[in-house]
Motif scaffolding. Structure first.
Motif, PDB file in Angstrom:
ATOM      1  N   GLY A 169       0.783  -1.225   0.000  1.00  0.00           N
ATOM      2  CA  GLY A 169       0.000   0.000   0.000  1.00  0.00           C
ATOM      3  C   GLY A 169       0.818   1.281   0.000  1.00  0.00           C
ATOM      4  N   LEU A 170       2.075   1.217  -0.450  1.00  0.00           N
ATOM      5  CA  LEU A 170       2.937   2.396  -0.378  1.00  0.00           C
ATOM      6  C   LEU A 170       2.521   3.496  -1.344  1.00  0.00           C
ATOM      7  CD1 LEU A 170       6.534   0.892   0.063  1.00  0.00           C
ATOM      8  CD2 LEU A 170       4.898   1.649   1.790  1.00  0.00           C
ATOM      9  N   PHE A 171       1.827   3.138  -2.407  1.00  0.00           N
ATOM     10  CA  PHE A 171       1.478   4.148  -3.407  1.00  0.00           C
ATOM     11  C   PHE A 171       0.236   4.948  -3.023  1.00  0.00           C
ATOM     12  CE2 PHE A 171       3.902   1.130  -6.186  1.00  0.00           C
ATOM     13  CZ  PHE A 171       4.974   1.990  -6.396  1.00  0.00           C
ATOM     14  N   SER A 172      -0.245   4.767  -1.798  1.00  0.00           N
ATOM     15  CA  SER A 172      -1.358   5.606  -1.336  1.00  0.00           C
ATOM     16  C   SER A 172      -0.909   7.052  -1.141  1.00  0.00           C
ATOM     17  CB  SER A 172      -1.925   5.052  -0.025  1.00  0.00           C
ATOM     18  OG  SER A 172      -0.933   5.015   0.985  1.00  0.00           O
ATOM     19  N   THR A 173       0.401   7.272  -1.031  1.00  0.00           N
ATOM     20  CA  THR A 173       0.980   8.617  -0.986  1.00  0.00           C
ATOM     21  C   THR A 173       2.083   8.692  -2.040  1.00  0.00           C
ATOM     22  OG1 THR A 173       2.572   7.947   0.718  1.00  0.00           O
ATOM     23  CG2 THR A 173       0.495   8.902   1.474  1.00  0.00           C
ATOM     24  N   PRO A 174       2.385   9.883  -2.566  1.00  0.00           N
ATOM     25  CA  PRO A 174       3.435  10.005  -3.589  1.00  0.00           C
ATOM     26  C   PRO A 174       4.790   9.520  -3.062  1.00  0.00           C
ATOM     27  CG  PRO A 174       2.102  11.998  -3.505  1.00  0.00           C
ATOM     28  CD  PRO A 174       1.699  11.168  -2.320  1.00  0.00           C
ATOM     29  N   ARG A 175       5.504   8.792  -3.879  1.00  0.00           N
ATOM     30  CA  ARG A 175       6.816   8.244  -3.517  1.00  0.00           C
ATOM     31  C   ARG A 175       7.817   8.539  -4.630  1.00  0.00           C
ATOM     32  NH1 ARG A 175       6.736   5.899   1.811  1.00  0.00           N
ATOM     33  NH2 ARG A 175       4.509   5.529   2.193  1.00  0.00           N
ATOM     34  N   ARG A 176       8.992   9.006  -4.242  1.00  0.00           N
ATOM     35  CA  ARG A 176      10.043   9.199  -5.235  1.00  0.00           C
ATOM     36  C   ARG A 176      10.649   7.845  -5.617  1.00  0.00           C
ATOM     37  NH1 ARG A 176      13.607  13.902  -2.446  1.00  0.00           N
ATOM     38  NH2 ARG A 176      12.686  12.973  -0.554  1.00  0.00           N
ATOM     39  N   MET A 177      10.900   7.674  -6.911  1.00  0.00           N
ATOM     40  CA  MET A 177      11.569   6.482  -7.429  1.00  0.00           C
ATOM     41  C   MET A 177      12.964   6.900  -7.862  1.00  0.00           C
ATOM     42  SD  MET A 177       9.151   4.167  -7.141  1.00  0.00           S
ATOM     43  CE  MET A 177       9.593   2.784  -8.198  1.00  0.00           C
ATOM     44  N   ILE A 178      13.976   6.229  -7.344  1.00  0.00           N
ATOM     45  CA  ILE A 178      15.359   6.635  -7.571  1.00  0.00           C
ATOM     46  C   ILE A 178      16.205   5.418  -7.924  1.00  0.00           C
ATOM     47  CG2 ILE A 178      17.456   7.437  -6.371  1.00  0.00           C
ATOM     48  CD1 ILE A 178      15.775   9.558  -5.019  1.00  0.00           C
ATOM     49  N   GLY A 179      17.089   5.580  -8.901  1.00  0.00           N
ATOM     50  CA  GLY A 179      18.042   4.544  -9.264  1.00  0.00           C
ATOM     51  C   GLY A 179      19.446   4.971  -8.860  1.00  0.00           C
ATOM     52  N   LEU A 180      20.180   4.076  -8.199  1.00  0.00           N
ATOM     53  CA  LEU A 180      21.557   4.338  -7.765  1.00  0.00           C
ATOM     54  C   LEU A 180      22.509   3.610  -8.703  1.00  0.00           C
ATOM     55  CD1 LEU A 180      21.077   3.639  -3.934  1.00  0.00           C
ATOM     56  CD2 LEU A 180      20.811   5.807  -5.127  1.00  0.00           C
ATOM     57  N   TYR A 181      23.586   4.296  -9.145  1.00  0.00           N
ATOM     58  CA  TYR A 181      24.509   3.731 -10.125  1.00  0.00           C
ATOM     59  C   TYR A 181      25.935   3.882  -9.608  1.00  0.00           C
ATOM     60  CZ  TYR A 181      20.283   3.757 -12.829  1.00  0.00           C
ATOM     61  OH  TYR A 181      19.002   3.532 -13.235  1.00  0.00           O
ATOM     62  N   TYR A 182      26.593   2.733  -9.368  1.00  0.00           N
ATOM     63  CA  TYR A 182      27.863   2.722  -8.655  1.00  0.00           C
ATOM     64  C   TYR A 182      29.093   2.694  -9.565  1.00  0.00           C
ATOM     65  CZ  TYR A 182      25.071   1.722  -4.493  1.00  0.00           C
ATOM     66  OH  TYR A 182      24.164   1.805  -3.468  1.00  0.00           O
ATOM     67  N   ASP A 183      28.957   2.281 -10.799  1.00  0.00           N
ATOM     68  CA  ASP A 183      30.128   2.046 -11.649  1.00  0.00           C
ATOM     69  C   ASP A 183      30.040   2.819 -12.963  1.00  0.00           C
ATOM     70  OD1 ASP A 183      31.338   0.006  -9.909  1.00  0.00           O
ATOM     71  OD2 ASP A 183      29.607  -1.215 -10.508  1.00  0.00           O
ATOM     72  N   ASP A 184      31.201   3.005 -13.585  1.00  0.00           N
ATOM     73  CA  ASP A 184      31.295   3.660 -14.884  1.00  0.00           C
ATOM     74  C   ASP A 184      31.187   2.593 -15.972  1.00  0.00           C
ATOM     75  OD1 ASP A 184      31.898   5.029 -17.194  1.00  0.00           O
ATOM     76  OD2 ASP A 184      33.999   5.386 -16.673  1.00  0.00           O
TER      77      ASP A 184
END
Length: 283
Positions: A169-184
């Motif tokens: 039920g997390l989408f009952s409020t706005p949620r930021r979606m973020i991708g983390l990128y560790y390498d080149d």
């Protein structure tokens, strides 16, 4: 979401995740409703409604989206003929594929491919300078799933994470979606590239099913806002790291670069996607 008990909803979420994994691995195979319902251990009469209530799209929409995403990657990163790419995307003719791809990406396949010349040497004078903004980032806690391999394939992890979050039920409020990128990706072998798909959560959120908590602290960041398909993000990183950073006088902070997705492929066509590429800074 169907009105179900919390423990039942979590079980449904896990079963839908297994379907998401199967679809991603079998885009050219049997993705019939009967086969997917069997994988999820649901009756075919009810599977489609449960799947849509958790993922926010129908099975057919998921398959179409993933096949067109794969087609975009093949156009940008391979020399496959467009006719072959069209067949793999499930279209009987180049004309039908061109209409579908153009509606999604805002331009026909040929024009899209022309903007992604493989192995183009850097610094040939025609790289657009995208505006860089320095601002304060407020910090965030994320529930994340790890991904190894080509960064363009992290969408599968976001699909799984979305089902995990919807079941809670997390989408009952706005949620930021973020991708983390560790390498080149230009210096690390593709199979060893490390990244994580993340969704905003409270720090005390109970986690399970391989999902782990990450904290991105508050601080100064440099950002570039990119509009368009994710395949175009390579140019943003080129500008940020090779053009802007050496001239800026800034130093990179001790956090990975991350992408803040202001909308998703389920909300808008790829031509309207908004992605904020964010580089943490010292100070």
């Amino acid at each position: 979401m169907l009105q179900t008990k919390p423990e039942t909803r979590l079980d449904y979420g896990r079963r839908v995740v297994s379907v998401i994994d199967y679809i991603a691995d079998h885009l050219d195979g049997d993705v019939s409703l009967e086969r997917l319902a069997d994988i999820a251990c649901f009756s075919p009469y009810h599977f489609h409604r449960i799947y849509r209530s958790i993922t926010g799209e129908t099975v057919a929409e998921t398959v179409r989206r993933l096949r067109l995403q794969r087609a975009a990657k093949e156009l940008a990163r391979s020399a496959y003929p467009i006719e072959r790419i069209a067949r793999r995307a499930g279209y009987g003719s180049v004309e039908a594929f061109t209409r579908a791809f153009g509606a999604d990406h805002g331009e026909p396949p040929g024009a899209f491919r022309a903007r992604f010349t493989p192995f183009r040497p850097f610094g040939n004078g025609d790289d657009p300078m995208l505006p860089v903004t320095i601002k304060d980032f407020d910090g965030i806690y994320l529930a994340t799933l790890p991904h190894r391999g080509n960064y363009q394939d992290i969408g599968r992890c976001f699909d799984r994470l979305g089902a995990w979050a919807a079941a809670r039920g997390l989408f009952s409020t706005p949620r930021r979606m973020i991708g983390l990128y560790y390498d080149d990706p230009e210096s690390v072998p593709e199979a060893e590239l490390r990244s994580e798909a993340g969704i905003e959560v409270d720090p005390d959120m109970p986690l399970s099913d391989g999902v782990v908590l990450r904290h991105l602290p508050a601080g100064r960041v440099a950002t570039i806002l990119h509009k368009g398909p994710y395949t175009g993000l390579e140019e943003v990183y080129r500008v940020l790291y090779r053009e802007w950073l050496p001239r800026s006088g800034e130093e990179i902070g001790d956090q990975p670069v991350f992408e803040n997705y202001l909308n998703t492929p389920r909300d808008v066509p790829p031509s309207e996607l908004l992605t904020e590429v964010t580089l943490p800074l010292k100070g």
